[in-house]
Structures are given as C-alpha cells and as structure tokens.
Design an enzyme around this catalytic site. Structure first.
Site, PDB file in Angstrom:
ATOM      1  N   ASP A  35     -10.288  -2.855   2.115  1.00  0.00           N
ATOM      2  CA  ASP A  35      -9.220  -1.862   2.169  1.00  0.00           C
ATOM      3  C   ASP A  35      -8.311  -2.000   0.958  1.00  0.00           C
ATOM      4  OD1 ASP A  35      -9.962  -0.807   4.579  1.00  0.00           O
ATOM      5  OD2 ASP A  35      -8.437  -1.870   5.747  1.00  0.00           O
ATOM      6  N   LYS A  57      -7.972   2.342   2.660  1.00  0.00           N
ATOM      7  CA  LYS A  57      -7.252   3.578   2.641  1.00  0.00           C
ATOM      8  C   LYS A  57      -5.868   3.285   2.137  1.00  0.00           C
ATOM      9  CE  LYS A  57      -9.705   4.932   6.592  1.00  0.00           C
ATOM     10  NZ  LYS A  57     -10.139   3.962   7.596  1.00  0.00           N
ATOM     11  N   MET A 171       2.934   1.655  10.884  1.00  0.00           N
ATOM     12  CA  MET A 171       2.873   2.962  10.226  1.00  0.00           C
ATOM     13  C   MET A 171       3.954   3.904  10.749  1.00  0.00           C
ATOM     14  SD  MET A 171      -1.289   3.179  10.402  1.00  0.00           S
ATOM     15  CE  MET A 171      -1.338   2.175  11.896  1.00  0.00           C
TER      16      MET A 171
END
Lengths: 249, 249
Positions: A35, A57, A171
C-alpha cells in the site's frame, strides 16, 4: 515450488513498530505488493532483489482496483513465488485483508495473515491516550468515517453516543464535522474530549486535543488532511499536555 | 543517570509478534517487571543480566496489587534504572497501562508507551477471522467479560446486539453463558457465528467455532479455561474450516 501468500500488517509508520515476523517475511519474499500508506523506511527493509509493487491506495487514488490486486497475488503465487501483501496497520482492521484472504484461498493457494500494530494502537500509545480505562472507558469501538461524496457515514449514532466508551474513527478527517454533530445530537456531551492524530508514530506526527464541539474547527484550523485518526472519549482528556503538539522534524 | 520507564506491549504470545522496538527495549532494560501472561520464550529474550520481576497477574491470583506495581516502577526509575513494564497484548487495551502511565508521570518520571499486538488482533489473524469486513462488519467493539464473582458483566447489551458489528470479548470465558444469553435476549440472532480462541498465536492454540446459541457448550465441552478470546459476529463464520481446530504441540 509451491507459492505462498502472506498478508502482513506493517504497523502505523514507525519502522520499529514492525513485528519480527513481518521483518522476516519481507526479507524472505520474492515479490511484495504494498500500500502507498506504508512508509518508505519500511519499504527500504524489503530484500534488495525482491520485486516491489505499489498497489494503491493513497487518498482518492484507487489506482489498482481490489479485484486486480487479488488477481496479481494469485498469479504471483501460481508462479511459485513467496508473495507478501504488505498493508498499513493491521490487515483485519479496516484493511480489506478479509477480502484478499478469501480471494487467494478460493484459488487453493496457501495463505497466512500476520497481524500488525493497528494505527489506533500506535496513535494511542504515541499520544498517551489509553483506549480503555477502569474509570473512564469499559468499551472500545472502532468505526470508519468514510462516506460517499458529501455524505454522512452510515453509523449507529445512538450506540456510539453511549457513555463510558472510547470511539476511534478511522478515515474520519473529511467527515469530522458531521461526526461531531451526529454524536452530540445522539446525546454525547459536547465537552467530551477528543484527540486528532495525524501521521501517528511517524517523524511528522501532529496531535491536536480539544472537545467534541471543537472537533470541526480543530481539523480545519490545523489543516489536517490525513491519514489521521480521531479518538473520542474521556480518555482523550487524560494526557497532561493538551492543545496542539507537533513533532520536530 | 535519570531513570526512564517504558510500558511495553509484548503481544499475544508468539515471540515473533514482538515489535522491533519491544525487543530493543527489553534488551536495553536494567529491570523488567512482567505479567505472568507474557510467554517464557519472550522472557528469555530479556537481557541476561537484567533483573526480571514477575508482578502477576495470572487468573485469580493478583499477587502484586496495582498500587504496589506503581510504587516499584517509580522506585526503580528513581534509582536511575532503565525500567521496562512488559505487558501481554497492548498496554492500552484492557491492560491497565493508563493507570501505570499516570502513576509514573505523577512522580515526574520520563515515561513512554510502546504498543503491542493486542490478543484480539493476534487471535483474529491466526484464526483467519477478519475483524471488520465490507459485507459483514463495519463496526468493531472490544469489551471485557469480567464480572464480580458469579455476576453479570456490566455491558450495554442493546448496543452490542446491533447488526453489522463484530464484538470481541476479552476475559469472557467464565461469563460466556450469560454473555450469550444477554446478547440473544437483546436481539442478536442465536445463529450468529462465534469463535473461541484459547492461547492464540501460541504453540498450544485451540480454536473452536460455532454459534452464539452454542457458545456456553463450546466453552464447557472443550474445557476452555483461558486465557481465551471470544469473537462474536458474522466474520467468525468466514473461515473455511469450522468446528474444533487444535494445534499440534
């Protein structure tokens, strides 16, 4: 040779928070799919002659779709390679490790999961915020603040507003204002302490302490753009130093 | 020399799940105060000439009271020693690390917390049970099943019974029957999958899969006495192998 896939947690950022097992596996691997959230210091620990493949990502940049990641893991293992899928934090906490495990196992390939220090644990330790505490928090809840463009996270606000509970939001930077609003509307006190931790355990870590009512302004004023973690609950009021605490880089 | 205290997570049992930082600190320490839950293989990694002090707690045997632990940490640091307080799992998840941090800091002693792989993360990875999953669990909740002798854990049953949620119960073996009963009474389906993991990540790991309705019998029939973890939620139904899975020791 038979291929094997290890889905490995790389921890929150500080390379010293890798496990011994994660270090061994990235030094044994033939190919590592990682990642973008995994820090460069950790990537540099991968065996020098291994193939290193970034597969997303970064925020808003899902360059490699999840099904394509599955296909690549499977294809490499079918070539007989020792494959590591290296993920930020822990693979099984908001890391889509479950989907990758299922996809690889469905092809009859040997696959193992190696836990990592979740960013929640890393940030809490770094900030001195105990996630549970006999006097303040007997329940610890992890949720994601992710929502469709401009939307509201699909969360159980009355449950999250209950007392004696620490809520950790992954997030959650973009939706911090609506999270604060919904929690207060559901009955959590506006003066509930909160901590926002950006780049936790890294050299450029930034910690901001305040209250639930102040949360939207904290995120806005400090220009926090993530990756960041929100810790909501009385435990966020325990560190002696409050306000804004930036590491010297 | 000025003393310093590091409160360090030793992870779930497998010595390879120590972090690089934990290993360095136990090799630098002058004195290590450790929980009985920390495995002997990890204790053997402590610097040979360091002082090793067991300070509880095995189940039902709180030989050293918490305030006494605080006093010893402080006294050793005041002698100028490098002190490590080594705890199973993560210090800030049902580990009383917050209390130790406060007690040491209150004496003006330098103190740091180093996260560890929580037994929840270790057991989940080992059992192949993703704690969160896009299709099955958007919320992850950690609670303790501890209760006063013969009692009922003081938990928010309606909140824990909500769907799309994984509930991880620490220290829940003794109260598993009442936990199952309360969750079903609060609306969680009796056929909700559960996993019970004893000695997770150790050589003698035992995993038992079943349903919430079966939970009391699973614990009873397998003679599980802890340390064990309960994972309740649809994700516990994902591993291909169900039933009873014992490691070969």
């Amino acid at each position: 040779a038979r291929g094997v896939v290890h889905i490995v947690g790389a921890g929150p950022g500080d390379p010293e928070l890798l496990t011994l097992k994660a270090l061994r596996l990235i030094q044994e691997a033939d190919v590592v799919y990682y990642d973008r959230l995994v820090s460069p210091e950790i990537i540099s620990l991968i065996r020098r002659d291994a193939t290193r493949v970034p597969v997303g990502k970064s925020k808003g940049d899902h360059s490699v779709p999840q099904t394509e990641i599955h296909a690549r893991l499977v294809a490499s293992a079918q070539e007989g390679l020792r494959v590591v899928r290296l993920k930020g934090g822990d693979p099984f906490i908001f890391g889509r490790g479950g989907e990758e495990l299922e996809a690889v196992r469905a092809e009859g390939i040997e696959v193992h999961v190696v836990p990592g220090i979740s960013s929640a644990l890393g940030c809490a330790a770094s900030a001195g915020v105990p996630l549970t505490h006999r006097d303040h928090a007997q329940t610890l809840t992890f949720v994601t603040g992710h929502a469709k463009e401009g939307g509201v996270p699909d969360l159980d606000w009355p449950a999250l507003a209950r007392p004696a509970q620490t809520v950790v939001v992954f997030m959650g930077v973009d939706t911090a204002p609506v999270i604060a609003e919904k929690l207060v509307a559901a009955g959590r006190a506006p003066e509930t302490p909160v901590a926002v931790i950006e780049n936790g355990t890294r050299a450029d870590e930034l910690r901001v302490f305040g209250t639930l009512a102040e949360l939207p302004f904290l995120v806005e004023e400090e220009g926090i753009r993530g990756p960041a973690l929100l810790i909501i609950g009385e435990v966020a009021g325990l560190p002696a130093e409050q306000g804004r605490i930036a590491s010297i880089v």
